[in-house]
Design a protein around this motif. Structure first.
Motif, PDB file in Angstrom:
ATOM      1  N   ALA A 316       0.848  -1.201   0.000  1.00 51.01           N
ATOM      2  CA  ALA A 316       0.000   0.000   0.000  1.00 51.01           C
ATOM      3  C   ALA A 316       0.879   1.245   0.000  1.00 51.01           C
ATOM      4  N   ARG A 317       0.383   2.298  -0.690  1.00 56.58           N
ATOM      5  CA  ARG A 317       1.154   3.532  -0.816  1.00 56.58           C
ATOM      6  C   ARG A 317       0.254   4.736  -0.585  1.00 56.58           C
ATOM      7  N   HIS A 318       0.795   5.753   0.079  1.00 50.47           N
ATOM      8  CA  HIS A 318       0.050   6.989   0.283  1.00 50.47           C
ATOM      9  C   HIS A 318       0.125   7.793  -1.010  1.00 50.47           C
ATOM     10  N   PRO A 319      -1.003   8.062  -1.688  1.00 52.43           N
ATOM     11  CA  PRO A 319      -0.946   8.697  -3.023  1.00 52.43           C
ATOM     12  C   PRO A 319      -0.313  10.081  -3.019  1.00 52.43           C
ATOM     13  N   GLY A 359       2.536   5.551   7.972  1.00 53.97           N
ATOM     14  CA  GLY A 359       1.811   4.282   7.983  1.00 53.97           C
ATOM     15  C   GLY A 359       0.377   4.463   8.455  1.00 53.97           C
ATOM     16  N   LEU A 360       0.185   5.234   9.534  1.00 55.29           N
ATOM     17  CA  LEU A 360      -1.169   5.492  10.041  1.00 55.29           C
ATOM     18  C   LEU A 360      -1.999   6.243   9.001  1.00 55.29           C
ATOM     19  N   VAL A 482       9.009  -0.061  12.466  1.00 51.20           N
ATOM     20  CA  VAL A 482       9.502   0.585  11.251  1.00 51.20           C
ATOM     21  C   VAL A 482      11.016   0.413  11.223  1.00 51.20           C
ATOM     22  N   GLY A 483      11.545   0.150  10.029  1.00 52.11           N
ATOM     23  CA  GLY A 483      12.958  -0.173   9.901  1.00 52.11           C
ATOM     24  C   GLY A 483      13.862   1.038  10.006  1.00 52.11           C
ATOM     25  N   PHE A 484      15.113   0.781  10.466  1.00 52.84           N
ATOM     26  CA  PHE A 484      16.115   1.845  10.582  1.00 52.84           C
ATOM     27  C   PHE A 484      17.488   1.224  10.405  1.00 52.84           C
ATOM     28  N   ASP A 485      18.272   1.782   9.502  1.00 55.94           N
ATOM     29  CA  ASP A 485      19.618   1.283   9.226  1.00 55.94           C
ATOM     30  C   ASP A 485      20.599   2.053  10.105  1.00 55.94           C
ATOM     31  N   GLU A 486      21.121   1.370  11.122  1.00 57.43           N
ATOM     32  CA  GLU A 486      22.018   2.058  12.058  1.00 57.43           C
ATOM     33  C   GLU A 486      23.371   2.384  11.438  1.00 57.43           C
TER      34      GLU A 486
END
Length: 811
Positions: A316-319, A359-360, A482-486
């Motif tokens: 899903a994507r926020h338009p 996301g919300l 939610v992902g995070f690249d340290e």
């Protein structure tokens, strides 16, 4: 089909979820002001029937566009005021207003014709749009009434009425008379130098001539004005006053006739006003569907499936976010989430800027879009129909109302808690923030528990560890991160369902260069449990990254294997098709040979009635054999592809024990008969089918049809063909045709050879005598072409020599 929207949802956080901004995006796909107004009025509803109908219309319209069809809606406008005016007795519309209404009717008729005869590719997927378009009336008679009456420039055509045609013809005639009269008068004045130039002009709908001011007394007439410089006056000569009066009278008649025609036209439009108004409403609705379909194409949207309790979004994507990223040539990271009747609450945690709020908003906006009948940007969308969509997102601090951020959040959440039901969607961002952390965490858990108890679908974002623990220990609640690249200190914006996220604030501060003494002191001040949880989450996310790397490698390997498998399948299919074609060719040759031999056997029967019966029986058997061959061949191909009989002992019928060389047997795999040529080993035989030889296993033999040594007659009888030959057991081995004509002798020889062949005789002798050799030559030429004859032998002198011919027959 209903056109107007039903009652919208009473409570939605449409502003917070940016539904208004999305409506502006959708309006960009619409051409007419009427369509744009329709988009601005779109609102979510609980009416499942209306939602389903709207989604179906959008889907059908999208297929219409995919088929390459187009339609222009730019000429649509709100015609309610004009149409209302046409219903007033004595009211008259201007010509341009009538023209605009006719263009609406014509445009609606054009669409109606297209809708009732859609492109062939979508005729089976056009039910809802056809039903909607049938609400447009047939305006053929109306358009026929106005045909050739209004010109494109908004003037009445001369053919608008016979009277108008006559008047305008008289007007043109009168104008020519006046102009001719004035030109003659001008030539006379020009000789005396009283005029500026030989020019006829018009002042106040009357023809006049320009005269020098100082010469005006030389012209008897009425002055109708002067030039701006004052050097010229415009005079109507007395000679043309009556002619001008006649012209004015004709022009007044023309205006009266135009007025009458416009009244009639307005009345005619008024008769169709309700139908035109309905057609405009339907056309506005159809344009809206075109806008939704174009949006769905641009954003790869899907039609959402309406469920009772299941919420599932994949990719899903926020338009609005996707549009902004496209403008900057960025790429959006899609979101996937799933909640069912047993799990109705999702707790999203993780670092700031990681995508929790997006996301919300994505979940909320897509829910509103779906219930407004709009396709949603996702690859899969399954959504319940919510009775309200309520969100607490953003900073609600209000100076005017003397509310702090925390107070504003509490006030909003209080309203949501009193409004939400088990059929509501609740979205809470940064729950428990803007106050004391411990009290905020306790309050956040209590709020989440409240919405869990009432059964609302709830999505919460948080930094509080207590909410993560609550999600892990409470049935029906799911953690997500939610992902995070340290390594790069950048969010990945991916949503990982099933695990809590780490805020990683201290780690991020350390990597950003904050004094190590400060970060170490911060870690020391953390409670032991918090440190353990943080380390656990760090380790968990590291393992998840490793699993995702392995999953990516496996997907790549799977794609490579699938590619190789398809290549092998393609090559195998080509080889199989080639073998199939060769096999079909050989079997067709075999069938033709069998058909020929059967017909020859029929021709050999002397009794005509029996021959006809045998011929019909043979034709039926040939047709049946062809059909059986096709069915069994198709079955053998399927079995070859699926391996259905492999390893199945029950699929092998009883094997024939006694099989000898020369036996004619029926094969299971082909459904055809073959001759056993030799025995390869105990369970393998070489067989001959016409010109084709092949090896078969013993279990492929269904039955022994004819044993070795059986005559053709016996073989035919074993096939169920009734063959009756007179004295076939006492068949003579020679025939004497001496003294007969060539035709008679040939017929007798033909019958004799056929009967001998059917009786299974290996050779026969034909006595034709010496004579002049004509009969001998004719008979031998005939026998050389006979299908049952193997070869011809001239016997020795003691057996007749050249006066006889020995015929060896085919076995």
């Amino acid at each position: 089909m209903r056109i107007m929207s039903p009652q919208p949802l009473q409570h939605t956080s449409a502003r917070v979820l940016e539904l208004d901004s999305f409506r502006e995006v959708l309006a960009g796909y619409l051409a007419s002001p009427l369509g744009k107004a329709r988009a601005a009025e779109l609102a979510p509803t609980e009416d499942r029937e209306w939602i389903t109908a709207q989604q179906q219309l959008a889907e059908e319209t999208r297929k219409f566009l995919v088929a390459g069809a187009r339609f222009d809606f730019s000429s649509l406008f709100d015609a309610r005021t004009l149409l209302a005016k046409t219903r007033i007795t004595g009211a008259m519309l201007a010509i341009n207003e009538l023209r605009d209404l006719l263009l609406l009717a014509d445009k609606a008729s054009e669409w109606r014709e297209i809708a009732l005869n859609p492109p062939e590719a979508i005729q089976n997927d056009w039910k809802s749009m056809r039903e909607l378009s049938l609400g447009i009336a047939d305006f053929t008679s109306l358009l026929r009434f106005f045909r050739n009456k209004i010109l494109p420039d908004g003037t009445l055509d001369d053919r608008a009425s016979p009277e108008l045609t006559r008047i305008r013809r008289d007007v043109e005639k009168q104008k020519r008379l006046i102009q001719e009269s004035l030109r003659g008068y001008l030539r006379h004045l020009a000789e005396g130098g009283a005029i500026q130039e030989e020019l006829v002009t018009i002042r106040g709908e009357r023809f006049v001539i320009p005269v020098k001011t100082e010469q005006r007394r030389k012209v008897n007439g009425v002055i109708h004005g002067a030039s701006s410089s004052g050097q010229t006056v415009f005079i109507e000569p007395l000679e043309t006053i009556e002619q001008n009066n006649d012209l004015v009278r004709l022009l007044e008649e023309e205006q009266a006739e135009v007025h009458r025609i416009l009244l009639e036209m307005t009345s005619r439009i008024g008769e169709e006003a309700p139908s035109i108004a309905q057609a405009v409403e339907i056309m506005a609705e159809i344009e809206l569907q075109f806008g939704k379909a174009r949006f769905a194409q641009d954003y790869d949207c899907v039609r959402p499936e309406l469920t009772e309790a299941h919420l599932e979004l994949h990719d899903a994507r926020h338009p609005l976010l996707e549009r902004n990223l496209r403008n900057r040539r960025g790429k959006i990271v899609p979101l996937s989430v799933e909640l069912d009747s047993a799990h109705r609450q999702l707790i999203i945690s993780g670092p700031n800027t990681g995508g929790k709020t997006v996301g919300l908003k994505t979940i909320g906006l897509l829910a509103l879009m779906a219930q407004a009948g709009i396709p949603v940007p996702a690859t899969t969308a399954r959504l319940p129909v919510f009775d309200c969509v309520l969100a607490d997102i953003g900073d609600y601090q209000s100076i005017e109302q003397n509310l702090s951020t925390f107070s504003a959040h509490v006030t909003n959440i209080d309203f949501i808690s009193r409004t939400a039901t088990a059929h509501s969607l609740v979205l809470l961002d940064e729950l428990g923030s803007a106050t004391d952390p411990e009290e905020g965490a306790a309050l956040a858990v209590a709020i989440a528990e409240h919405f869990r108890r009432i059964g609302a679908v709830t999505v919460v974002s948080t930094h509080h560890t207590s909410l993560k623990v609550y999600a892990a220990n409470t049935a029906g609640v799911v953690n997500a991160a939610v992902g995070f690249d340290e390594k790069t200190l950048q969010p990945t914006f991916e949503l990982l369902v099933g695990v809590p996220g780490a805020s990683a604030g201290i780690n991020i501060a350390h990597r950003l260069g904050l004094n190590a003494e400060i970060t170490d002191a911060a870690r020391a001040k953390l409670h032991t449990q918090t440190q353990d949880v943080g380390r656990f989450l760090d380790r968990l996310h590291e393992e998840l990254r490793q699993v995702e790397d392995e999953r990516t490698k496996m997907r790549q390997r799977e794609q490579e294997l699938n590619k190789e498998l398809k290549r092998l399948e393609t090559e195998g299919a080509q080889e199989q098709r080639q073998k199939t074609r060769e096999f079909e060719r050989k079997m067709d040759s075999l069938l033709r040979d069998f058909e020929y031999q059967t017909r020859e056997a029929v021709n050999a029967v002397q009794d005509r009635a029996a021959a006809q019966k045998l011929s019909k029986e043979a034709e039926r058997r040939i047709a049946r054999l062809r059909r059986e061959f096709k069915e069994q061949f198709d079955a053998s191909v399927v079995a070859h592809k699926t391996g259905a009989d492999a390893g199945d002992p029950n699929a092998r019928p009883h094997e024939i024990k006694r099989i000898s060389e020369g036996d004619m047997v029926k094969l299971k795999s082909l459904g055809r008969t073959a001759v056993i040529k030799r025995k390869v080993d105990e369970n393998t035989f070489e067989v001959e089918i016409g010109a084709m030889k092949m090896k078969i296993p013993r279990h492929d033999v269904a039955e022994v049809v004819v044993q070795a040594g059986a005559s053709p007659v016996q073989a035919a009888r074993s096939k169920g063909i009734s063959v009756s030959l007179k004295d076939d057991l006492n068949m003579p081995s020679e025939i004497n045709v001496i003294g007969q004509t060539v035709d008679t002798a040939t017929r007798e020889v033909e019958k004799f050879v056929d009967r001998a062949f059917l009786a299974g005789m290996p050779r026969v002798r034909i006595i034709h005598g010496h004579g002049m050799g004509i009969l001998r030559k004719a008979i031998r030429q005939f026998l050389q072409q006979h299908p049952h004859v193997e070869k011809l032998i001239e016997p020795t002198q003691n057996e007749g020599g050249a006066g006889a011919t020995v015929v060896e027959l085919r076995v």
